[in-house]
Write a protein that holds these residues in place. Structure first.
Motif, PDB file in Angstrom:
ATOM      1  N   ALA A  13      60.254  39.872  51.342  1.00  0.00           N
ATOM      2  CA  ALA A  13      59.095  40.243  52.158  1.00  0.00           C
ATOM      3  C   ALA A  13      59.550  40.833  53.491  1.00  0.00           C
ATOM      4  N   GLY A  14      60.603  40.303  54.065  1.00  0.00           N
ATOM      5  CA  GLY A  14      61.153  40.855  55.304  1.00  0.00           C
ATOM      6  C   GLY A  14      61.681  42.271  55.109  1.00  0.00           C
ATOM      7  N   ALA A  15      62.324  42.511  53.975  1.00  0.00           N
ATOM      8  CA  ALA A  15      62.815  43.859  53.678  1.00  0.00           C
ATOM      9  C   ALA A  15      61.656  44.832  53.493  1.00  0.00           C
ATOM     10  N   ILE A  16      60.612  44.395  52.805  1.00  0.00           N
ATOM     11  CA  ILE A  16      59.441  45.251  52.609  1.00  0.00           C
ATOM     12  C   ILE A  16      58.743  45.507  53.939  1.00  0.00           C
ATOM     13  N   LYS A  18      60.127  45.562  56.837  1.00  0.00           N
ATOM     14  CA  LYS A  18      60.999  46.470  57.579  1.00  0.00           C
ATOM     15  C   LYS A  18      60.812  47.908  57.092  1.00  0.00           C
ATOM     16  N   ILE A  19      60.614  48.093  55.792  1.00  0.00           N
ATOM     17  CA  ILE A  19      60.370  49.428  55.254  1.00  0.00           C
ATOM     18  C   ILE A  19      59.016  49.950  55.739  1.00  0.00           C
ATOM     19  N   LEU A  20      58.008  49.075  55.760  1.00  0.00           N
ATOM     20  CA  LEU A  20      56.679  49.474  56.199  1.00  0.00           C
ATOM     21  C   LEU A  20      56.600  49.719  57.700  1.00  0.00           C
ATOM     22  N   LEU A  21      57.484  49.085  58.465  1.00  0.00           N
ATOM     23  CA  LEU A  21      57.490  49.201  59.921  1.00  0.00           C
ATOM     24  C   LEU A  21      58.898  49.590  60.374  1.00  0.00           C
ATOM     25  N   PRO A  22      59.268  50.864  60.168  1.00  0.00           N
ATOM     26  CA  PRO A  22      60.641  51.269  60.489  1.00  0.00           C
ATOM     27  C   PRO A  22      60.891  51.301  61.993  1.00  0.00           C
ATOM     28  N   LEU A  34      65.521  36.679  59.232  1.00  0.00           N
ATOM     29  CA  LEU A  34      64.945  35.395  59.617  1.00  0.00           C
ATOM     30  C   LEU A  34      63.440  35.510  59.857  1.00  0.00           C
ATOM     31  N   ILE A  35      63.014  36.637  60.416  1.00  0.00           N
ATOM     32  CA  ILE A  35      61.586  36.857  60.607  1.00  0.00           C
ATOM     33  C   ILE A  35      60.883  36.959  59.256  1.00  0.00           C
ATOM     34  N   SER A  72      55.147  38.434  57.466  1.00  0.00           N
ATOM     35  CA  SER A  72      56.359  39.066  57.979  1.00  0.00           C
ATOM     36  C   SER A  72      56.033  40.218  58.917  1.00  0.00           C
ATOM     37  N   LEU A  73      55.031  41.015  58.558  1.00  0.00           N
ATOM     38  CA  LEU A  73      54.618  42.118  59.425  1.00  0.00           C
ATOM     39  C   LEU A  73      54.094  41.606  60.765  1.00  0.00           C
ATOM     40  N   VAL A  74      53.283  40.569  60.718  1.00  0.00           N
ATOM     41  CA  VAL A  74      52.731  40.006  61.949  1.00  0.00           C
ATOM     42  C   VAL A  74      53.850  39.481  62.854  1.00  0.00           C
ATOM     43  N   LEU A  75      54.784  38.752  62.279  1.00  0.00           N
ATOM     44  CA  LEU A  75      55.883  38.222  63.099  1.00  0.00           C
ATOM     45  C   LEU A  75      56.806  39.322  63.602  1.00  0.00           C
ATOM     46  N   LEU A  76      57.028  40.354  62.795  1.00  0.00           N
ATOM     47  CA  LEU A  76      57.880  41.462  63.221  1.00  0.00           C
ATOM     48  C   LEU A  76      57.231  42.236  64.369  1.00  0.00           C
ATOM     49  N   ILE A  77      55.932  42.471  64.284  1.00  0.00           N
ATOM     50  CA  ILE A  77      55.218  43.150  65.374  1.00  0.00           C
ATOM     51  C   ILE A  77      55.239  42.296  66.639  1.00  0.00           C
TER      52      ILE A  77
END
Length: 88
Positions: A13-16, A18-22, A34-35, A72-77
């Motif tokens: 999910a983290g890899a996906i 990362k792909i969605l949010l380059p 880890l995120i 994962s997207l929420v935490l990455l943002i």
């Protein structure tokens, strides 16, 4: 799903996410990984708590994957907003 399955799901999910949010992340590959793991746990918890949708017991459930990727997207943002782009 067991604990190891959630970790594997989080890595994917983290890899996906990362792909969605380059872009460059402040934590690099390890931080993003880890995120992703934390995001899968957060997404599953939020799905079960607020949407009243229990987490499936199967690894291949699309709703479980969606919750993990969304978490994962929420935490990455949030991570990018808090720590900024310090790798310039």
């Amino acid at each position: 799903m067991g604990f190891i399955s959630w970790i594997i799901l989080g890595l994917l999910a983290g890899a996906i996410a990362k792909i969605l949010l380059p872009g460059r992340d402040p934590g690099g590959l390890i931080g993003t990984t880890l995120i992703g793991i934390a995001g899968s746990f957060v997404g599953g918890w939020l799905s079960a708590t607020f949407l009243h949708r229990s987490v499936a017991k199967h690894f291949y459930d699309p709703a479980t994957w969606g919750a993990a990727i969304a978490g994962s997207l929420v935490l990455l943002i949030a991570y990018r907003l808090i720590f900024g782009n310090s790798r310039d």
